[in-house]
Design a protein around this motif. Structure first.
Motif, PDB file in Angstrom:
ATOM      1  N   ASP A  80       0.807  -1.217   0.000  1.00  0.00           N
ATOM      2  CA  ASP A  80       0.000   0.000   0.000  1.00  0.00           C
ATOM      3  C   ASP A  80       0.836   1.262   0.000  1.00  0.00           C
ATOM      4  O   ASP A  80       0.333   2.328  -0.320  1.00  0.00           O
ATOM      5  CB  ASP A  80      -0.889   0.034   1.254  1.00  0.00           C
ATOM      6  CG  ASP A  80      -1.989  -1.007   1.181  1.00  0.00           C
ATOM      7  OD1 ASP A  80      -2.397  -1.358   0.057  1.00  0.00           O
ATOM      8  OD2 ASP A  80      -2.428  -1.470   2.248  1.00  0.00           O
ATOM      9  N   THR A  81       2.090   1.155   0.399  1.00  0.00           N
ATOM     10  CA  THR A  81       2.823   2.389   0.696  1.00  0.00           C
ATOM     11  C   THR A  81       4.107   2.560  -0.104  1.00  0.00           C
ATOM     12  O   THR A  81       4.837   3.521   0.122  1.00  0.00           O
ATOM     13  CB  THR A  81       3.201   2.438   2.194  1.00  0.00           C
ATOM     14  OG1 THR A  81       3.922   1.259   2.524  1.00  0.00           O
ATOM     15  CG2 THR A  81       1.963   2.543   3.070  1.00  0.00           C
ATOM     16  N   ILE A  82       4.406   1.658  -1.030  1.00  0.00           N
ATOM     17  CA  ILE A  82       5.683   1.758  -1.743  1.00  0.00           C
ATOM     18  C   ILE A  82       5.451   1.869  -3.250  1.00  0.00           C
ATOM     19  O   ILE A  82       4.665   1.130  -3.830  1.00  0.00           O
ATOM     20  CB  ILE A  82       6.580   0.538  -1.428  1.00  0.00           C
ATOM     21  CG1 ILE A  82       6.912   0.545   0.072  1.00  0.00           C
ATOM     22  CG2 ILE A  82       7.859   0.563  -2.267  1.00  0.00           C
ATOM     23  CD1 ILE A  82       7.737  -0.629   0.526  1.00  0.00           C
ATOM     24  N   VAL A  83       6.152   2.833  -3.844  1.00  0.00           N
ATOM     25  CA  VAL A  83       6.181   2.970  -5.300  1.00  0.00           C
ATOM     26  C   VAL A  83       7.637   2.830  -5.715  1.00  0.00           C
ATOM     27  O   VAL A  83       8.513   3.494  -5.160  1.00  0.00           O
ATOM     28  CB  VAL A  83       5.631   4.346  -5.743  1.00  0.00           C
ATOM     29  CG1 VAL A  83       5.798   4.532  -7.248  1.00  0.00           C
ATOM     30  CG2 VAL A  83       4.166   4.495  -5.344  1.00  0.00           C
ATOM     31  N   THR A  84       7.898   1.925  -6.656  1.00  0.00           N
ATOM     32  CA  THR A  84       9.277   1.733  -7.116  1.00  0.00           C
ATOM     33  C   THR A  84       9.353   1.914  -8.626  1.00  0.00           C
ATOM     34  O   THR A  84       8.353   1.779  -9.331  1.00  0.00           O
ATOM     35  CB  THR A  84       9.804   0.310  -6.798  1.00  0.00           C
ATOM     36  OG1 THR A  84       9.051  -0.639  -7.565  1.00  0.00           O
ATOM     37  CG2 THR A  84       9.687  -0.020  -5.337  1.00  0.00           C
ATOM     38  N   TRP A  85      10.537   2.216  -9.093  1.00  0.00           N
ATOM     39  CA  TRP A  85      10.760   2.271 -10.535  1.00  0.00           C
ATOM     40  C   TRP A  85      12.236   2.139 -10.838  1.00  0.00           C
ATOM     41  O   TRP A  85      13.078   2.319  -9.979  1.00  0.00           O
ATOM     42  CB  TRP A  85      10.205   3.550 -11.140  1.00  0.00           C
ATOM     43  CG  TRP A  85      10.895   4.820 -10.765  1.00  0.00           C
ATOM     44  CD1 TRP A  85      11.913   5.431 -11.427  1.00  0.00           C
ATOM     45  CD2 TRP A  85      10.602   5.663  -9.645  1.00  0.00           C
ATOM     46  NE1 TRP A  85      12.270   6.589 -10.785  1.00  0.00           N
ATOM     47  CE2 TRP A  85      11.487   6.753  -9.694  1.00  0.00           C
ATOM     48  CE3 TRP A  85       9.665   5.582  -8.606  1.00  0.00           C
ATOM     49  CZ2 TRP A  85      11.472   7.761  -8.745  1.00  0.00           C
ATOM     50  CZ3 TRP A  85       9.666   6.597  -7.653  1.00  0.00           C
ATOM     51  CH2 TRP A  85      10.545   7.663  -7.729  1.00  0.00           C
ATOM     52  N   THR A  86      12.501   1.799 -12.081  1.00  0.00           N
ATOM     53  CA  THR A  86      13.866   1.795 -12.598  1.00  0.00           C
ATOM     54  C   THR A  86      13.973   2.945 -13.578  1.00  0.00           C
ATOM     55  O   THR A  86      13.168   3.052 -14.503  1.00  0.00           O
ATOM     56  CB  THR A  86      14.178   0.477 -13.323  1.00  0.00           C
ATOM     57  OG1 THR A  86      13.952  -0.597 -12.422  1.00  0.00           O
ATOM     58  CG2 THR A  86      15.616   0.450 -13.809  1.00  0.00           C
ATOM     59  N   ASN A  87      14.926   3.808 -13.358  1.00  0.00           N
ATOM     60  CA  ASN A  87      15.139   4.928 -14.266  1.00  0.00           C
ATOM     61  C   ASN A  87      15.676   4.365 -15.586  1.00  0.00           C
ATOM     62  O   ASN A  87      16.749   3.775 -15.612  1.00  0.00           O
ATOM     63  CB  ASN A  87      16.154   5.876 -13.633  1.00  0.00           C
ATOM     64  CG  ASN A  87      16.453   7.076 -14.495  1.00  0.00           C
ATOM     65  OD1 ASN A  87      16.512   6.985 -15.716  1.00  0.00           O
ATOM     66  ND2 ASN A  87      16.667   8.210 -13.858  1.00  0.00           N
ATOM     67  N   PRO A  88      14.898   4.527 -16.682  1.00  0.00           N
ATOM     68  CA  PRO A  88      15.319   3.911 -17.949  1.00  0.00           C
ATOM     69  C   PRO A  88      16.592   4.525 -18.517  1.00  0.00           C
ATOM     70  O   PRO A  88      17.245   3.927 -19.359  1.00  0.00           O
ATOM     71  CB  PRO A  88      14.131   4.140 -18.890  1.00  0.00           C
ATOM     72  CG  PRO A  88      13.274   5.150 -18.242  1.00  0.00           C
ATOM     73  CD  PRO A  88      13.612   5.218 -16.789  1.00  0.00           C
ATOM     74  N   GLU A  89      16.946   5.728 -18.040  1.00  0.00           N
ATOM     75  CA  GLU A  89      18.140   6.385 -18.568  1.00  0.00           C
ATOM     76  C   GLU A  89      19.394   6.003 -17.790  1.00  0.00           C
ATOM     77  O   GLU A  89      20.461   5.840 -18.363  1.00  0.00           O
ATOM     78  CB  GLU A  89      17.931   7.902 -18.553  1.00  0.00           C
ATOM     79  CG  GLU A  89      16.890   8.326 -19.596  1.00  0.00           C
ATOM     80  CD  GLU A  89      16.206   9.655 -19.272  1.00  0.00           C
ATOM     81  OE1 GLU A  89      16.672  10.380 -18.373  1.00  0.00           O
ATOM     82  OE2 GLU A  89      15.198   9.951 -19.934  1.00  0.00           O
ATOM     83  N   THR A  90      19.263   5.870 -16.468  1.00  0.00           N
ATOM     84  CA  THR A  90      20.452   5.586 -15.660  1.00  0.00           C
ATOM     85  C   THR A  90      20.460   4.149 -15.155  1.00  0.00           C
ATOM     86  O   THR A  90      21.439   3.707 -14.571  1.00  0.00           O
ATOM     87  CB  THR A  90      20.505   6.504 -14.434  1.00  0.00           C
ATOM     88  OG1 THR A  90      19.347   6.228 -13.618  1.00  0.00           O
ATOM     89  CG2 THR A  90      20.493   7.971 -14.829  1.00  0.00           C
ATOM     90  N   ARG A  91      19.344   3.447 -15.334  1.00  0.00           N
ATOM     91  CA  ARG A  91      19.165   2.072 -14.830  1.00  0.00           C
ATOM     92  C   ARG A  91      19.189   2.028 -13.305  1.00  0.00           C
ATOM     93  O   ARG A  91      19.396   0.977 -12.719  1.00  0.00           O
ATOM     94  CB  ARG A  91      20.234   1.097 -15.378  1.00  0.00           C
ATOM     95  CG  ARG A  91      20.392   1.076 -16.880  1.00  0.00           C
ATOM     96  CD  ARG A  91      19.107   0.851 -17.644  1.00  0.00           C
ATOM     97  NE  ARG A  91      18.388  -0.368 -17.262  1.00  0.00           N
ATOM     98  CZ  ARG A  91      17.095  -0.593 -17.535  1.00  0.00           C
ATOM     99  NH1 ARG A  91      16.384   0.314 -18.157  1.00  0.00           N
ATOM    100  NH2 ARG A  91      16.526  -1.717 -17.161  1.00  0.00           N
ATOM    101  N   GLU A  92      18.993   3.166 -12.676  1.00  0.00           N
ATOM    102  CA  GLU A  92      18.998   3.202 -11.217  1.00  0.00           C
ATOM    103  C   GLU A  92      17.621   2.779 -10.701  1.00  0.00           C
ATOM    104  O   GLU A  92      16.598   3.212 -11.221  1.00  0.00           O
ATOM    105  CB  GLU A  92      19.306   4.634 -10.768  1.00  0.00           C
ATOM    106  CG  GLU A  92      19.577   4.791  -9.306  1.00  0.00           C
ATOM    107  CD  GLU A  92      20.078   6.199  -8.975  1.00  0.00           C
ATOM    108  OE1 GLU A  92      21.197   6.307  -8.456  1.00  0.00           O
ATOM    109  OE2 GLU A  92      19.365   7.180  -9.255  1.00  0.00           O
TER     110      GLU A  92
END
Length: 125
Positions: A80-92
């Motif tokens: 319910d409380t976490i949003v994650t992502w991978t930065n497509p430019e830096t792969r971070e």
């Protein structure tokens, strides 16, 4: 104790819904805690697009994170409380851990709006 003026907490009205911890995945596969702050959704001038700016909790000018909302489908919700992502430019890999579920939902809806999809389309694998 003298009150500091204009900290991120005050500028955001210390909105607990927008209080987040920022994590970045380190090279060792461990999540590094970058600190706690308040997330603002705004037009990020340097990216010329809508994104997030997380200002550290007790300062006005320390940015923990600045990220645009990528058009790529890189954002995920965890619980319910976490949003994650991978930065497509830096792969971070980045995670925002919200103090309040409602804050995560607000930000998620914004991401979906920018990407032109429904917040209720969860990609269940």
């Amino acid at each position: 104790a003298e009150k500091m003026t204009g900290t991120a907490a005050e500028v955001n009205g210390a909105n607990p819904n927008r209080r987040v911890k920022v994590y970045v995945l380190g090279g060792d596969g461990q999540w590094d805690d970058r600190g706690t702050g308040y997330v603002n959704c705004e037009v990020i001038a340097e990216y010329d697009s809508v994104g997030f700016r997380v200002l550290a909790e007790n300062t006005t000018d320390k940015e923990l994170l600045v990220s645009k909302i990528f058009e790529e489908d890189v954002f995920q919700r965890q619980g319910d409380t976490i949003v994650t992502w991978t930065n497509p430019e830096t792969r971070e890999d980045v995670a925002l851990s919200f103090q309040e579920a409602v804050g995560a939902q607000e930000v998620w809806e914004l991401i979906c709006q920018v990407q032109g999809r429904s917040p209720n389309d969860t990609l269940e694998m």
